[in-house]
Design a protein around this motif. Structure first.
Motif, PDB file in Angstrom:
ATOM      1  N   GLU A  47      -7.745 -27.310 -19.863  1.00 36.25           N
ATOM      2  CA  GLU A  47      -8.997 -26.996 -19.179  1.00 36.25           C
ATOM      3  C   GLU A  47      -8.662 -26.514 -17.773  1.00 36.25           C
ATOM      4  O   GLU A  47      -7.968 -27.200 -17.012  1.00 36.25           O
ATOM      5  CB  GLU A  47      -9.879 -28.236 -19.095  1.00 36.25           C
ATOM      6  N   TYR A  48      -9.144 -25.312 -17.438  1.00 31.47           N
ATOM      7  CA  TYR A  48      -8.825 -24.754 -16.124  1.00 31.47           C
ATOM      8  C   TYR A  48      -9.948 -23.844 -15.657  1.00 31.47           C
ATOM      9  O   TYR A  48     -10.326 -22.892 -16.350  1.00 31.47           O
ATOM     10  CB  TYR A  48      -7.507 -23.965 -16.187  1.00 31.47           C
ATOM     11  N   ASN A  49     -10.509 -24.155 -14.512  1.00 30.89           N
ATOM     12  CA  ASN A  49     -11.469 -23.280 -13.831  1.00 30.89           C
ATOM     13  C   ASN A  49     -12.623 -22.841 -14.746  1.00 30.89           C
ATOM     14  O   ASN A  49     -13.003 -21.674 -14.772  1.00 30.89           O
ATOM     15  CB  ASN A  49     -10.728 -22.047 -13.281  1.00 30.89           C
ATOM     16  N   LEU A  88      -8.389 -23.027 -22.322  1.00 28.03           N
ATOM     17  CA  LEU A  88      -7.330 -22.089 -22.648  1.00 28.03           C
ATOM     18  C   LEU A  88      -6.427 -22.658 -23.736  1.00 28.03           C
ATOM     19  O   LEU A  88      -6.075 -23.840 -23.707  1.00 28.03           O
ATOM     20  CB  LEU A  88      -6.499 -21.776 -21.401  1.00 28.03           C
ATOM     21  N   SER A  89      -6.054 -21.811 -24.664  1.00 23.96           N
ATOM     22  CA  SER A  89      -5.244 -22.235 -25.807  1.00 23.96           C
ATOM     23  C   SER A  89      -3.912 -21.498 -25.816  1.00 23.96           C
ATOM     24  O   SER A  89      -3.824 -20.333 -25.422  1.00 23.96           O
ATOM     25  CB  SER A  89      -6.003 -21.940 -27.103  1.00 23.96           C
ATOM     26  N   SER A 146      -9.285 -19.362 -26.929  1.00 22.49           N
ATOM     27  CA  SER A 146      -9.575 -19.592 -25.503  1.00 22.49           C
ATOM     28  C   SER A 146     -11.005 -19.172 -25.179  1.00 22.49           C
ATOM     29  O   SER A 146     -11.343 -17.987 -25.271  1.00 22.49           O
ATOM     30  CB  SER A 146      -8.595 -18.796 -24.623  1.00 22.49           C
ATOM     31  N   HIS A 147     -11.818 -20.140 -24.785  1.00 21.31           N
ATOM     32  CA  HIS A 147     -13.246 -19.892 -24.623  1.00 21.31           C
ATOM     33  C   HIS A 147     -13.754 -20.405 -23.281  1.00 21.31           C
ATOM     34  O   HIS A 147     -13.169 -21.316 -22.682  1.00 21.31           O
ATOM     35  CB  HIS A 147     -14.034 -20.585 -25.750  1.00 21.31           C
ATOM     36  N   PRO A 148     -14.887 -19.859 -22.807  1.00 21.46           N
ATOM     37  CA  PRO A 148     -15.488 -20.377 -21.579  1.00 21.46           C
ATOM     38  C   PRO A 148     -16.146 -21.728 -21.819  1.00 21.46           C
ATOM     39  O   PRO A 148     -16.617 -22.018 -22.918  1.00 21.46           O
ATOM     40  CB  PRO A 148     -16.538 -19.316 -21.228  1.00 21.46           C
ATOM     41  N   ILE A 200      -2.538 -17.901 -16.977  1.00 24.77           N
ATOM     42  CA  ILE A 200      -1.183 -18.019 -17.526  1.00 24.77           C
ATOM     43  C   ILE A 200      -0.374 -19.055 -16.748  1.00 24.77           C
ATOM     44  O   ILE A 200       0.360 -19.863 -17.340  1.00 24.77           O
ATOM     45  CB  ILE A 200      -0.463 -16.654 -17.499  1.00 24.77           C
ATOM     46  N   ILE A 201      -0.517 -19.056 -15.438  1.00 29.91           N
ATOM     47  CA  ILE A 201       0.188 -20.061 -14.631  1.00 29.91           C
ATOM     48  C   ILE A 201      -0.289 -21.465 -15.003  1.00 29.91           C
ATOM     49  O   ILE A 201       0.520 -22.404 -15.107  1.00 29.91           O
ATOM     50  CB  ILE A 201      -0.011 -19.805 -13.126  1.00 29.91           C
TER      51      ILE A 201
END
Length: 272
Positions: free
Chosen positions: A14-16, A20-21, A71-73, A91-92
């Motif tokens: 979970e990011y921002n 993300l997968s 990868s979804h919102p 990616i980071i």
């Protein structure tokens, strides 16, 4: 998807405001290789490649870019969440989650742009860079960019997928794979990304990147062929750039010419 790839771990971070997968294939302590797909595709583009490179001694990370694949919102999507810079920060976040300090970055099309964007602020996280189907600069007429969202919305996901598949390859197997992946993306997010990559110039990022760069040029990739002049003129004047032609490959070279793609990329990686 191959059952052997299924043995690799699908992970989420979970990011921002995003979920993300990524797939994590291979031994944890091995040199890290990241394979990043193009616009409207997803990590499944590199399913067979992930197995190949893991068997050749690499830990392979295969992300789904935001709005693609798994990868979804998790909240309202804004344009700023879909820029090259924002995708790079995703990616980071993924390689931080995987506890990887440095990756060999390989990108196709949009994936290559993400890697080029990382060269400016995250150069220390890249050991080298390779791309295919990516031009380092692009100038699209403003009218075409303005029309793009309207055309995508008018056509709908199914027709966009069908037309996109026709445009990337002459090979039926590649087209089928691309059509399937395009059908799995979030079209609204893809549109937001697409309108932001119509005009860019990342050549200086690559010129200033003093680590090895490989450009795999698919000679049947008519989508970027007319735009490559400035990129090749600038890069062939540097000492860290290598151009390799793949005669029978289109925009998705790893799907059109998998054996040549893998052998050339492996040769590049092993020489570093």
């Amino acid at each position: 998807m191959s059952s052997r790839l299924a043995a690799g771990k699908r992970k989420f971070v979970e990011y921002n405001g995003k979920k993300l997968s990524y797939l994590d294939v291979g031994e944890t302590g091995a040199p890290a290789l990241l394979l990043c797909h193009g616009l409207a595709a997803n990590g499944a583009q590199f399913a067979a490649d992930a197995i190949y490179f893991s068997e050749n001694g690499y830990r392979v990370v295969v992300p789904d870019l935001f709005g693609h694949g798994y990868s979804h919102p998790t909240q309202m999507v804004d344009l700023k969440d879909c820029s090259i810079s924002a995708l790079g920060k995703d990616i980071i976040a993924i390689i931080d989650h995987a506890e990887i300090d440095e990756v060999a970055f390989v990108g196709n099309s949009l994936g290559g742009l993400v890697g080029l964007g990382l060269m400016k602020s995250y150069k220390h996280r890249l050991s080298c860079f390779a791309s295919f189907g990516t031009t380092y600069s692009l100038q699209t007429p403003k009218l075409a960019i303005w029309m793009l969202p309207k055309i995508y919305q008018l056509l709908g996901k199914r027709l966009v997928a069908a037309l996109g598949a026709l445009g990337v390859s002459k090979k039926s197997e590649t087209r089928d794979k691309v059509r399937q992946m395009f059908g799995e993306c979030d079209l609204s997010t893809v549109i937001k990304i697409a309108v932001q990559i119509g005009n860019y110039d990342l050549i200086k990022h690559a010129v200033d990147f003093d680590k090895p760069i490989l450009f795999l040029r698919g000679l049947a990739d008519n989508s970027i062929k007319p735009t490559l002049g400035p990129t090749l003129t600038a890069m062939q004047a540097t000492s860290h750039f290598k151009l390799v032609d793949l005669p029978d490959a289109g925009h998705c070279a790893n799907l059109d010419s998998p054996e040549m793609f893998r052998s050339e990329l492996l040769r590049f990686l092993q020489a570093i």
